[in-house]
Design a protein around this motif. Structure first.
Motif, mmCIF file in Angstrom:
data_model
loop_
_atom_site.group_PDB
_atom_site.id
_atom_site.type_symbol
_atom_site.label_atom_id
_atom_site.label_comp_id
_atom_site.label_asym_id
_atom_site.label_seq_id
_atom_site.Cartn_x
_atom_site.Cartn_y
_atom_site.Cartn_z
ATOM 1 N N THR A 119 16.940 133.707 61.471
ATOM 2 C CA THR A 119 17.403 134.633 62.419
ATOM 3 C C THR A 119 18.271 135.861 61.926
ATOM 4 N N GLY A 120 17.550 136.965 62.170
ATOM 5 C CA GLY A 120 18.134 138.338 61.531
ATOM 6 C C GLY A 120 18.831 139.075 62.510
ATOM 7 N N LEU A 121 20.106 139.330 62.361
ATOM 8 C CA LEU A 121 21.182 139.826 63.576
ATOM 9 C C LEU A 121 21.416 141.174 62.735
ATOM 10 N N ASP A 122 21.441 142.229 63.719
ATOM 11 C CA ASP A 122 21.862 143.551 63.251
ATOM 12 C C ASP A 122 22.323 144.086 64.868
ATOM 13 N N LYS A 123 23.308 145.012 64.772
ATOM 14 C CA LYS A 123 24.042 145.746 65.722
ATOM 15 C C LYS A 123 22.849 146.881 66.176
ATOM 16 N N SER A 124 22.339 147.489 65.320
ATOM 17 C CA SER A 124 21.329 148.605 65.500
ATOM 18 C C SER A 124 20.012 148.437 66.057
ATOM 19 N N PRO A 125 19.807 148.798 67.072
ATOM 20 C CA PRO A 125 18.269 148.443 67.787
ATOM 21 C C PRO A 125 17.140 149.259 66.802
ATOM 22 N N GLU A 126 17.838 150.454 66.410
ATOM 23 C CA GLU A 126 16.719 151.104 65.498
ATOM 24 C C GLU A 126 16.485 150.441 64.019
ATOM 25 N N MET A 127 17.494 149.794 63.720
ATOM 26 C CA MET A 127 17.286 148.844 62.341
ATOM 27 C C MET A 127 16.382 147.583 62.823
ATOM 28 N N LEU A 128 16.611 147.025 64.153
ATOM 29 C CA LEU A 128 15.667 145.893 64.303
ATOM 30 C C LEU A 128 14.346 146.384 64.388
ATOM 31 N N ARG A 129 14.201 147.672 64.998
ATOM 32 C CA ARG A 129 12.600 148.039 65.153
ATOM 33 C C ARG A 129 11.822 148.028 63.871
ATOM 34 N N LEU A 130 12.834 148.535 62.673
ATOM 35 C CA LEU A 130 12.476 148.644 61.330
ATOM 36 C C LEU A 130 12.093 147.212 60.885
ATOM 37 N N ALA A 131 12.936 146.173 61.143
ATOM 38 C CA ALA A 131 13.032 144.841 60.567
ATOM 39 C C ALA A 131 11.570 144.185 61.411
ATOM 40 N N ARG A 132 11.374 144.620 62.629
ATOM 41 C CA ARG A 132 10.345 143.813 63.327
ATOM 42 C C ARG A 132 9.027 144.555 62.610
ATOM 43 N N ALA A 133 8.714 145.671 62.246
ATOM 44 C CA ALA A 133 7.844 146.112 61.663
ATOM 45 C C ALA A 133 7.424 145.502 60.442
ATOM 46 N N ARG A 134 8.479 144.976 59.549
ATOM 47 C CA ARG A 134 8.186 144.817 58.358
ATOM 48 C C ARG A 134 7.899 143.028 58.379
ATOM 49 N N LEU A 135 8.429 142.588 59.580
ATOM 50 C CA LEU A 135 8.033 141.092 59.646
ATOM 51 C C LEU A 135 6.876 140.517 60.371
ATOM 52 N N GLN A 136 6.469 141.515 61.237
ATOM 53 C CA GLN A 136 5.454 141.253 61.966
ATOM 54 C C GLN A 136 4.209 140.577 61.684
ATOM 55 N N GLY A 137 4.146 140.501 60.572
ATOM 56 C CA GLY A 137 2.902 139.757 59.844
ATOM 57 C C GLY A 137 3.246 138.069 59.869
ATOM 58 N N LEU A 138 4.498 137.790 59.822
ATOM 59 C CA LEU A 138 4.748 136.507 59.480
ATOM 60 C C LEU A 138 4.258 135.647 60.818
ATOM 61 N N PRO A 139 4.028 134.476 60.720
ATOM 62 C CA PRO A 139 3.702 133.634 61.875
ATOM 63 C C PRO A 139 4.925 133.464 62.927
ATOM 64 N N SER A 140 4.257 133.607 64.239
ATOM 65 C CA SER A 140 5.100 133.570 65.244
ATOM 66 C C SER A 140 6.409 132.185 65.310
ATOM 67 N N GLY A 141 7.531 132.856 65.539
ATOM 68 C CA GLY A 141 8.611 131.695 65.370
ATOM 69 C C GLY A 141 9.208 131.558 64.321
ATOM 70 N N ARG A 142 8.762 132.132 63.146
ATOM 71 C CA ARG A 142 9.335 131.723 61.616
ATOM 72 C C ARG A 142 10.762 132.765 61.757
ATOM 73 N N VAL A 143 10.717 133.739 62.529
ATOM 74 C CA VAL A 143 11.941 134.964 61.985
ATOM 75 C C VAL A 143 12.273 135.245 63.767
ATOM 76 N N GLU A 144 13.386 135.295 63.973
ATOM 77 C CA GLU A 144 13.998 135.720 65.205
ATOM 78 C C GLU A 144 14.904 136.788 64.764
ATOM 79 N N LEU A 145 14.735 138.042 65.517
ATOM 80 C CA LEU A 145 15.699 139.052 65.428
ATOM 81 C C LEU A 145 16.235 139.075 66.835
ATOM 82 N N VAL A 146 17.802 139.372 66.705
ATOM 83 C CA VAL A 146 18.877 139.486 67.590
ATOM 84 C C VAL A 146 19.766 140.436 67.241
#
Length: 329
Positions: free
Chosen positions: A180-207
């Motif tokens: 589970t990756g947690l960040d206060k910044s929505p913009e940083m979470l969008r960056l993380a989502r772009a990096r991690l989107q190739g991983l299998p669904s359910g392996r990483v959750e962003l909050v």
């Protein structure tokens, strides 16, 4: 939810397509509308039906709302069964298969758009990050030290506090049950989502959330990582108390941060609230919340040394007021 509610929720082609899409990746409602070629209000109505039936979950992140398949208890099992049923239906029904294939082509465009947005963000901030990286120990050496500090046992459920671009979540994912990756910044979470989107669904959750008020139940995680995060805390006790609360008995915390230094310009240029940490200071802070040392590594190679402190939870977590009174004695 009863079987009748579940079956009614699945009695529409658009909702079947949504379930198929979110089995591949978590999607914002606007992204779903784009993939489906439908208006956002119409998609939102379908999303509400799926969520009311317990097949999907909404999660707000700033002004965006993201949808994912259900992840808790019986709802997760039902959503998994539905995913298997729809995968079989795609194999058996050529028309449904063509529709799903077209939807996945739109998913590829969404992935590309996320990556483009991330690249543009990095380009805008490249100068300031380059200046900061120039004075720190090499990132590769720090990552190796972090992995070495945790590699003697499985990581289980991992919380990456202040996930930023998602690099640490990406690094630890192969060793974890889930991250589970947690960040206060929505913009940083969008960056993380772009990096991690190739991983299998359910392996990483962003909050989205604050490290001083973690949105998780007590005893949720086996491993908690603060990677270059704690120096932003004006009150590190609050962040560590929260980490202790959500850490399971016997769980570990790894803190990667700067050794104590005197570079005052980091306060002004990079909003550092703390100029690194000394070993004694770190040990005292963590001991107040039921942790004992499990290792410390020093990474040189830059103007400022980086340290990896690893600790294990060995006692109950005191309330933060109690911990402070003990520290004041």
């Amino acid at each position: 939810m009863g079987i009748e509610t579940t079956m009614r929720a699945l009695g529409d082609l658009t909702r079947l397509r949504i379930m198929r899409l979110i089995a591949a990746m978590e999607l914002a409602v606007g992204e779903l509308a784009h993939a489906l070629g439908q208006s956002q209000p119409r998609v939102s109505r379908h999303v509400a039906i799926l969520c009311d039936a317990g097949l999907a979950e909404r999660r707000r992140e700033g002004s965006w709302v993201f949808l994912r398949h259900a992840t808790s208890g019986a709802a997760e099992a039902t959503a998994g069964a539905v995913a298997g049923l729809l995968a079989a239906a795609e194999e058996d029904d050529p028309n449904f298969a063509r529709t799903c294939a077209e939807d996945r082509r739109h998913l590829a465009a969404i992935r590309d758009a996320r990556e483009k947005s991330a690249a543009e963000y990095f380009a805008r901030h490249a100068g300031e990050w380059d200046r900061l990286r120039a004075i720190l120990a090499p990132a590769e050496a720090v990552e190796q030290a972090l992995l070495a500090s945790l590699s003697d046992e499985g990581l289980g459920e991992v919380l990456d506090v202040g996930t930023g671009t998602g690099r640490v979540a990406e690094l630890l994912e192969p060793l974890a049950h889930r991250v589970t990756g947690l960040d206060k910044s929505p913009e940083m979470l969008r960056l993380a989502r772009a990096r991690l989107q190739g991983l299998p669904s359910g392996r990483v959750e962003l909050v989205q959330g604050d490290f001083a008020a973690l949105p998780f139940a007590p005893g949720t995680f086996d491993t908690i990582v603060f990677h270059q995060v704690l120096h932003y805390a004006t009150e590190p006790d609050f962040a560590l108390a929260e980490a202790a609360r959500v850490c399971r008995p016997g769980g570990r915390i790894a803190i990667v941060d700067l050794a104590a230094h005197a570079r005052e310009e980091l306060r002004r240029a990079h909003a550092h609230a703390r100029l690194g940490f000394g070993d004694e200071q770190m040990s005292e802070m963590l001991a107040r919340f039921g942790f004992e040392p499990a290792g410390c590594a020093v990474i040189e190679g830059g103007e400022l040394a980086v340290k990896v402190w690893t600790v294990r939870r060995v006692s109950d977590v005191p309330r933060i007021g109690t911990a402070r009174r003990r520290a004041a004695r």
